[in-house]
Design an enzyme around this catalytic site. Sequence first.
Site, PDB file in Angstrom:
ATOM      1  N   HIS A 190      -2.184  -1.662  -5.596  1.00 27.88           N
ATOM      2  CA  HIS A 190      -1.777  -3.054  -5.844  1.00 27.88           C
ATOM      3  C   HIS A 190      -3.035  -3.861  -6.065  1.00 27.88           C
ATOM      4  O   HIS A 190      -4.161  -3.349  -5.902  1.00 27.88           O
ATOM      5  CB  HIS A 190      -0.982  -3.633  -4.668  1.00 27.88           C
ATOM      6  CG  HIS A 190      -1.697  -3.510  -3.345  1.00 27.88           C
ATOM      7  ND1 HIS A 190      -2.769  -4.304  -3.009  1.00 27.88           N
ATOM      8  CD2 HIS A 190      -1.509  -2.670  -2.289  1.00 27.88           C
ATOM      9  CE1 HIS A 190      -3.212  -3.976  -1.812  1.00 27.88           C
ATOM     10  NE2 HIS A 190      -2.476  -2.966  -1.350  1.00 27.88           N
ATOM     11  N   HIS A 236      -1.088  -9.667  -0.727  1.00 20.49           N
ATOM     12  CA  HIS A 236      -0.449  -9.204  -1.960  1.00 20.49           C
ATOM     13  C   HIS A 236       1.022  -8.972  -1.643  1.00 20.49           C
ATOM     14  O   HIS A 236       1.477  -9.198  -0.527  1.00 20.49           O
ATOM     15  CB  HIS A 236      -1.122  -7.914  -2.439  1.00 20.49           C
ATOM     16  CG  HIS A 236      -1.316  -6.914  -1.331  1.00 20.49           C
ATOM     17  ND1 HIS A 236      -0.342  -6.032  -0.946  1.00 20.49           N
ATOM     18  CD2 HIS A 236      -2.365  -6.718  -0.490  1.00 20.49           C
ATOM     19  CE1 HIS A 236      -0.783  -5.319   0.078  1.00 20.49           C
ATOM     20  NE2 HIS A 236      -2.000  -5.717   0.383  1.00 20.49           N
ATOM     21  N   ASP A 295      -3.844   6.043   7.348  1.00 23.33           N
ATOM     22  CA  ASP A 295      -2.996   7.233   7.409  1.00 23.33           C
ATOM     23  C   ASP A 295      -2.107   7.356   6.174  1.00 23.33           C
ATOM     24  O   ASP A 295      -2.010   8.418   5.552  1.00 23.33           O
ATOM     25  CB  ASP A 295      -2.154   7.250   8.697  1.00 23.33           C
ATOM     26  CG  ASP A 295      -1.498   5.911   9.024  1.00 23.33           C
ATOM     27  OD1 ASP A 295      -1.267   5.100   8.096  1.00 23.33           O
ATOM     28  OD2 ASP A 295      -1.214   5.657  10.211  1.00 23.33           O
ATOM     29  N   HIS A 320      -8.559  -8.543   2.287  1.00 27.18           N
ATOM     30  CA  HIS A 320      -7.697  -9.310   3.193  1.00 27.18           C
ATOM     31  C   HIS A 320      -8.512 -10.302   4.024  1.00 27.18           C
ATOM     32  O   HIS A 320      -8.065 -11.418   4.276  1.00 27.18           O
ATOM     33  CB  HIS A 320      -6.938  -8.366   4.123  1.00 27.18           C
ATOM     34  CG  HIS A 320      -5.704  -7.779   3.525  1.00 27.18           C
ATOM     35  ND1 HIS A 320      -4.609  -8.545   3.193  1.00 27.18           N
ATOM     36  CD2 HIS A 320      -5.388  -6.510   3.192  1.00 27.18           C
ATOM     37  CE1 HIS A 320      -3.665  -7.768   2.685  1.00 27.18           C
ATOM     38  NE2 HIS A 320      -4.112  -6.526   2.665  1.00 27.18           N
ATOM     39  N   THR A 374       0.798  -1.227   0.000  1.00 26.10           N
ATOM     40  CA  THR A 374       0.000   0.000   0.000  1.00 26.10           C
ATOM     41  C   THR A 374       0.830   1.275   0.000  1.00 26.10           C
ATOM     42  O   THR A 374       0.627   2.157  -0.838  1.00 26.10           O
ATOM     43  CB  THR A 374      -0.955   0.003   1.209  1.00 26.10           C
ATOM     44  OG1 THR A 374      -1.877  -1.082   1.062  1.00 26.10           O
ATOM     45  CG2 THR A 374      -1.724   1.312   1.307  1.00 26.10           C
ATOM     46  N   ASN A 434       5.216  -0.909   3.773  1.00 27.04           N
ATOM     47  CA  ASN A 434       4.378  -0.266   4.794  1.00 27.04           C
ATOM     48  C   ASN A 434       5.215  -0.067   6.048  1.00 27.04           C
ATOM     49  O   ASN A 434       5.099   0.950   6.735  1.00 27.04           O
ATOM     50  CB  ASN A 434       3.160  -1.125   5.109  1.00 27.04           C
ATOM     51  CG  ASN A 434       2.195  -1.222   3.946  1.00 27.04           C
ATOM     52  OD1 ASN A 434       2.170  -0.353   3.066  1.00 27.04           O
ATOM     53  ND2 ASN A 434       1.399  -2.280   3.912  1.00 27.04           N
TER      54      ASN A 434
END
EC number: 7.2.2.10
Length: 548
Positions: free
Chosen positions: A353, A488, A161, A309, A78, A99
């Site tokens: 993604h 992913h 965020d 997810h 992400t 991340n």
Amino acid sequence: MNVKSTVLTAMSCLFSLAILASEKIEKPKLVVGLVVDQMRWDYLYRYYDRYSDNGFKRLLNEGFSSENTLIDYVPTYTAIGHSTIYTGSVPAIHGIAGNDFIIQATGQNMYCTQDDSVQAVGGEGKVGQQSPKNLLVSTVTDQLKLATNFQSKVIGIAIKDRGGILPAGHFANAAYWLDGKTGDWITSTYYMNDLPKWVKGFNKEKLADKYYKEGWNTLYPINTYVLSTADDNAYEEPFKGEKAPTFPRDLVKLKKENGYELIKSTPQGNTLTLDFAKRAIESEKLGNNPANVTDFLAVSLSSTDYIGHQFAINSIEIEDTYLRLDRDIADFLLYLDQTIGKGNYTLFLSADHGAAHNPKFFADQKGNSGYFDTKVIRQELNDKLEAKFGVAGLVKSLANYQVHLNYEVLESSKVEEEDVIEAAIKLLKKVEGVAFVVDMQEAATAAVPQMLRERIVNGYNYKRSGAIQLILEPQWFSGSKDGKGTTHGSWNSYDAHIPAVFLGWGVKPGKTTRQTHMTDIAPTLAQILKIEFPNGNIGTPIYEAIEQ
């Protein structure tokens, strides 16, 4: 000079000024970015027959679609995706290596937007200690600010965020994200010391509670969801307090055990985000800048990722989420038409993604797939390296499908880093599900397909990435055996083939099937806006999308 000459001179000057005014470069009033977290490219068409005419179909039919847009790095996560879309750059340059990543020089674990020097505004604790400081390059939103002498307004909004902060860039007026504990939209002192009155007012409305009362049932009769697996199956993770992952769902009841975090994993999370985006446009007067310059609203829709997810991509939950998102997008486009004016704004839709099928689901259909249990494999790797070198704990982490060495342990021993890397590579090549193991320093010449070499090099930031890159077999991903949901992170098309659709001002309707890249989105926007590319950009404008 006689009176006649004076009049003629004055008329000539006025005529010249009129010509200059008419030649002023026109620009859109507002640019809107919509990043749909975890949206595979094929979702544009998989549910196409069920979409309304004014959501995804409008984007495709009235806009420009780059049908073969690929992510040009690994790993596909992400924070990296949002950074790459808005910078036209890759982790090797923009520095967002995951991340979460590890500062190799110190061994410090770092969250992508972590900034301990700032404080929460509207919330408390770590949830608000966030900023874009870890992003090493400028964004297209930063470049817009620079081009207008900081007169453009730029705002980022997302439940996550990182989805709001990274796209908005370093010079943003604000970035807002959701505090899952309170259900409030918050920010940090990086941007301001107090929430605007309109944000406080929005928070007081507690719209999440309104959406909880609606519950979550399928938008259409459940027997029409023929593109998804049965509702009750072994591949989905139920909510806390739920006996089975099935419809309908009493969200008020589930809130008792899940709190406001629950809204993130429902389609209403996307609705709430777009509600907040509309309020931002209205309250900040985005698209009506008194300096007559372009404003930019960067929105990321996070709930699609949470739902994917938890339930995996073949679930009724995912199908229903995209059918509902289609309606939300149609409503949002209509709102923009009515407030900014159709043809006065530029909008793009993309994704950070995609996602894989659940490995157990894939295997049950007799496909090849599996789980790479990172925790178990790291322990086994450390045990074997200790047996060889007599030093414990040489591998700190396998995060981001990379081997991160424990340099503190390594430096206190007499073991050479190169020897540990060579030994680890030999050991990892024997692990089931591993396709390639690549020494990052040798990636450019590794015996792997050229496309993979390029993506490994692009994804490698030597200050923040591991020493070894792991490439798993297709349909393998990190997780424990028979794990539910999906994830992913790979190079494969299911993770790396994303939508890139442009609509509105400066966009030439149509499509292309030639290969384009995630890094091409930012320079395309910059070209439309006639501003400089972001300073780490490696992409190329998609010229077919631009009205000349």
